[in-house]
Design a protein around this motif. Structure first.
Motif, PDB file in Angstrom:
ATOM      1  N   HIS A  55       0.880  -1.040  -0.150  1.00 12.67           N
ATOM      2  CA  HIS A  55       0.179  -0.179  -0.134  1.00 12.67           C
ATOM      3  C   HIS A  55       0.938   1.499   0.025  1.00 12.67           C
ATOM      4  O   HIS A  55       1.231   2.085   0.981  1.00 12.67           O
ATOM      5  CB  HIS A  55      -0.943  -0.089   1.231  1.00 12.67           C
ATOM      6  CG  HIS A  55      -1.913   0.810   1.097  1.00 12.67           C
ATOM      7  ND1 HIS A  55      -2.851   0.933   0.163  1.00 12.67           N
ATOM      8  CD2 HIS A  55      -2.675   1.424   1.880  1.00 12.67           C
ATOM      9  CE1 HIS A  55      -3.969   2.233   0.271  1.00 12.67           C
ATOM     10  NE2 HIS A  55      -3.634   2.167   1.214  1.00 12.67           N
ATOM     11  N   THR A  60      -0.617  -2.029   4.980  1.00 11.35           N
ATOM     12  CA  THR A  60      -1.788  -2.227   5.267  1.00 11.35           C
ATOM     13  C   THR A  60      -2.403  -3.921   5.898  1.00 11.35           C
ATOM     14  O   THR A  60      -2.866  -4.428   4.791  1.00 11.35           O
ATOM     15  CB  THR A  60      -3.137  -1.226   4.639  1.00 11.35           C
ATOM     16  OG1 THR A  60      -2.638  -0.116   4.523  1.00 11.35           O
ATOM     17  CG2 THR A  60      -4.341  -1.930   5.252  1.00 11.35           C
ATOM     18  N   SER A  72      -1.805   0.254   9.628  1.00  9.57           N
ATOM     19  CA  SER A  72      -0.601  -0.264   8.341  1.00  9.57           C
ATOM     20  C   SER A  72       0.950  -0.173   9.718  1.00  9.57           C
ATOM     21  O   SER A  72       0.777   0.507  10.632  1.00  9.57           O
ATOM     22  CB  SER A  72      -0.400   1.340   7.613  1.00  9.57           C
ATOM     23  OG  SER A  72      -1.579   1.347   6.491  1.00  9.57           O
TER      24      SER A  72
END
Length: 336
Positions: A55, A60, A72
């Protein structure tokens, strides 16, 4: 009625029943909100059912079993692939802009190791039989073999630049899509040597790739609205299937004898039956959302997870659409 006639009727009836069996039906059930940022490959850890998304510059994690909890972690230079290592404590992530592979502890998200590999590491997988990771370095055109426990590269296989997704086939064979050459590269993982390439006529820009051990077929997602079915026994293209535009993954569900190709430009998901006459057949095309080009499956129940966002028109003519702030989410697709 003679015995052979009764057998014939039973056989015909069974054939009719099989032909009349309805195709599986999938639909988007809901979506899970997440933080903004670009995205690439996705994996579901089959042990914990948690979803891991490359991500942007972080990973994430989404836990659908505990209220879709989201966290995250990491500081990565363009994450491409996320690979949960069996054992449940380590996640491998490729970092494209600094030519490295990172190892993270899943209990606290702390980076354990940074391993130098070839230029632009992209796709990656874990070879359970040999207990090592296999990383495709896209620009270098090489494959790095990594001892995860020792956090070190133990071998490098030279192929060609343009490498995309790779899969393990039968025996010691590795298959890797080459987006630039419109072919599948092969390598022997036991010897570390490159093998013959498989041409993909009619397939432009192959990205996602899947392997079905039962049939020995590869399924490659092409950028020109096709999926290429390849017989690994002959090394030849069997046929091309019509799918949508903008695919970046082939999601295999061998237990249910299906494959899925998310097509991000069209916002569709091709559902492919693996055991139909003549190889594989698209049995359903469902509407998802524009941008949903990658995804992963939870093998336990067949649930699919497809990350995407909402998009605004491009700032300049011919430019890329811009994700709307606060709109990133993961589509949850289930069998109806």
């Amino acid at each position: 009625m003679p015995h052979f006639a009764r057998c014939l009727l039973v056989t015909l009836a069974a054939g009719v029943a099989m032909a009349a069996a309805p195709a599986p039906t999938y639909k988007t059930e809901r979506s899970i909100a997440g933080p903004d940022g670009g995205w690439d490959y996705v994996q579901v850890d089959p042990a914990t059912h948690r979803i891991y998304i490359a991500h942007g510059d972080v990973v994430t994690e989404i836990d659908p079993l505990h209220g879709d909890a989201v966290r995250s972690f990491g500081s990565i230079m363009k994450a491409h692939a996320v690979v949960p290592i069996p054992g449940g404590t380590t996640l491998l992530v490729t970092s494209g802009r600094d030519d490295s592979v990172r190892l993270f502890g899943l209990n606290n998200g702390t980076e354990r190791a940074k391993i130098a590999v070839g230029s632009d590491p992209d796709a990656a997988l874990y070879d359970t039989a040999r207990q090592r990771a296999v990383v495709m370095n896209a620009k270098a055109g090489t494959v790095s073999l990594i001892d995860v426990a020792g956090a070190k590269v133990t071998g490098t296989i030279v192929l060609k630049p343009g490498l995309e997704f790779g899969v393990l086939g039968a025996g010691d064979t590795l298959y890797v899509n080459n987006e630039d050459e419109n072919e599948i590269e092969t390598a022997n993982l036991a010897t570390g040597k490159a093998g013959p390439a498989i041409a993909l006529p009619g397939c432009t820009g192959p990205t996602g790739l899947g392997f079905d051990a039962k049939t020995g077929y590869l399924l490659s997602a092409c950028g020109n609205g096709k999926a290429a079915l390849v017989d690994t026994k002959t090394g030849k293209l069997v046929k091309l299937l019509a799918i949508g535009l903008g695919p970046d993954a082939v999601i295999m569900d061998s237990a249910r004898r299906l494959a899925f190709i998310p097509c991000g430009k069209d916002g569709t998901l091709a559902v492919i039956a693996l055991d139909t006459a003549g190889g594989s057949t698209v049995v359903q095309t469902i509407k998802t959302e524009v941008g949903a080009r990658t995804g992963a499956i939870d093998p336990a129940d067949g649930t699919l997870y497809l990350p995407t966002a909402r998009f605004a028109p491009p700032a300049t003519a011919g430019g890329r659409p811009v994700p709307v702030a606060g709109s990133f989410h993961v589509l949850v697709v289930k069998r109806g």
